[in-house]
Design an enzyme around this catalytic site. Structure first.
Site, PDB file in Angstrom:
ATOM      1  N   ARG A  33      -6.902  12.523   7.228  1.00  0.00           N
ATOM      2  CA  ARG A  33      -6.751  11.108   6.871  1.00  0.00           C
ATOM      3  C   ARG A  33      -8.039  10.323   7.141  1.00  0.00           C
ATOM      4  NH1 ARG A  33      -4.801   7.406   3.503  1.00  0.00           N
ATOM      5  NH2 ARG A  33      -4.044   5.523   4.530  1.00  0.00           N
ATOM      6  N   SER A  60      -2.573   0.956  -4.734  1.00  0.00           N
ATOM      7  CA  SER A  60      -3.062   2.068  -3.924  1.00  0.00           C
ATOM      8  C   SER A  60      -4.384   2.618  -4.422  1.00  0.00           C
ATOM      9  CB  SER A  60      -2.017   3.194  -3.951  1.00  0.00           C
ATOM     10  OG  SER A  60      -2.498   4.359  -3.308  1.00  0.00           O
ATOM     11  N   ASN A  61      -5.136   3.201  -3.477  1.00  0.00           N
ATOM     12  CA  ASN A  61      -6.339   3.956  -3.817  1.00  0.00           C
ATOM     13  C   ASN A  61      -6.010   5.221  -4.606  1.00  0.00           C
ATOM     14  OD1 ASN A  61      -8.352   2.339  -2.727  1.00  0.00           O
ATOM     15  ND2 ASN A  61      -8.372   3.391  -0.762  1.00  0.00           N
ATOM     16  N   ASP A  96       0.868  -1.170   0.000  1.00  0.00           N
ATOM     17  CA  ASP A  96       0.000   0.000   0.000  1.00  0.00           C
ATOM     18  C   ASP A  96       0.915   1.234   0.000  1.00  0.00           C
ATOM     19  OD1 ASP A  96      -2.410   1.632   0.533  1.00  0.00           O
ATOM     20  OD2 ASP A  96      -1.441   1.919   2.480  1.00  0.00           O
ATOM     21  N   ALA A  97       0.404   2.358  -0.441  1.00  0.00           N
ATOM     22  CA  ALA A  97       1.238   3.561  -0.540  1.00  0.00           C
ATOM     23  C   ALA A  97       1.096   4.479   0.675  1.00  0.00           C
ATOM     24  CB  ALA A  97       0.895   4.323  -1.822  1.00  0.00           C
ATOM     25  N   TYR A  98      -0.093   5.062   0.841  1.00  0.00           N
ATOM     26  CA  TYR A  98      -0.286   6.124   1.824  1.00  0.00           C
ATOM     27  C   TYR A  98      -0.407   5.574   3.247  1.00  0.00           C
ATOM     28  CZ  TYR A  98      -1.005   8.859  -2.364  1.00  0.00           C
ATOM     29  OH  TYR A  98      -0.831   9.458  -3.585  1.00  0.00           O
TER      30      TYR A  98
END
Length: 224
Positions: free
Chosen positions: A44, A120-121, A8-10
């Site tokens: 977030r 990622s989203n 995942d990224a964030y």
């Protein structure tokens, strides 16, 4: 043994609190300096809530739109009506730094012959901005966005993108995320999972539990 490591990224590779923290340290940002932790947390939380609600209703927009909407809510709650600050925070979101261990972990995985990618989203241009500014691009075989699926995680259609883009079987994948709900979705899908639990939070009561729980990224290579 996993041959493909999907990140995942964030919040996992990139520090999502950094935009508010960096802006708060700039001259003339005294109002933000007083509330930046709340801004970062609310931003977030709303970003994620809006993505889940849009996934449920089928009302997809880009993650960039959800990110802007979340910031607007967070600033309104904090009583900050400042268009210039809003634009500065959004600009910083395109340049989020990687967590300090991330490049070293990815380099070791690459040296060991493990294929690494992001799922990622985030929409494609957002992810490219973060990957470029952090210098992680040389370690990643693919940067996969949910855009092509038209729905956000944890929808199964998103996890389908891994096999389609990487040409791998479900059993070849170690999926790594700092988001407990994302790990639950990936584990239910069939991936081996590692939850990067930086905050020491309890395990989410969802459809599946993580196979591994880590405090940061440093020991990922031991799992593959």
């Amino acid at each position: 043994m996993a041959k493909v490591c999907i990140f995942d990224a964030y919040g996992t590779l990139f520090d999502v609190a950094a935009a508010a923290r960096v802006a708060a340290e700039e001259p003339g940002r005294e109002a933000l300096a007083e509330v930046w932790p709340q801004i970062a947390a609310d931003w977030r939380a709303k970003q994620l809530e809006y993505s889940w609600l849009r996934a449920i209703t089928g009302d997809y927009v880009t993650f960039w739109q959800v990110t802007q909407d979340g910031l607007d809510w967070a600033m309104a709650r904090a009583g900050l009506d400042d268009l210039e600050l809003r634009e500065r925070l959004l600009a910083l979101y395109w340049e989020l730094p990687a967590f300090k261990e991330a490049p070293f972990v990815l380099a070791r995985l690459q040296a060991a012959g493990v294929r690494c990618a992001i799922l990622s989203n985030g929409n494609k241009d957002m992810l490219e901005g973060a990957v470029d500014s952090s210098g992680l691009g040389s370690f990643l075989e693919e940067v996969i966005s949910v855009e092509s699926a038209g729905i956000f995680k944890p929808a199964r259609a998103v996890y389908d993108l891994v096999g389609a883009r990487m040409g791998c079987a479900v059993g070849d994948v170690l999926f790594v995320s700092s988001n407990g709900w994302d790990v639950a979705g990936a584990a239910a899908y069939g991936f081996e999972t590692a939850w990067v639990n930086r905050a020491g939070a309890p395990v989410d009561r969802l459809m599946a539990e993580p196979a591994h729980i880590l405090s940061d990224l440093n020991t990922i290579e031991d799992l593959v």
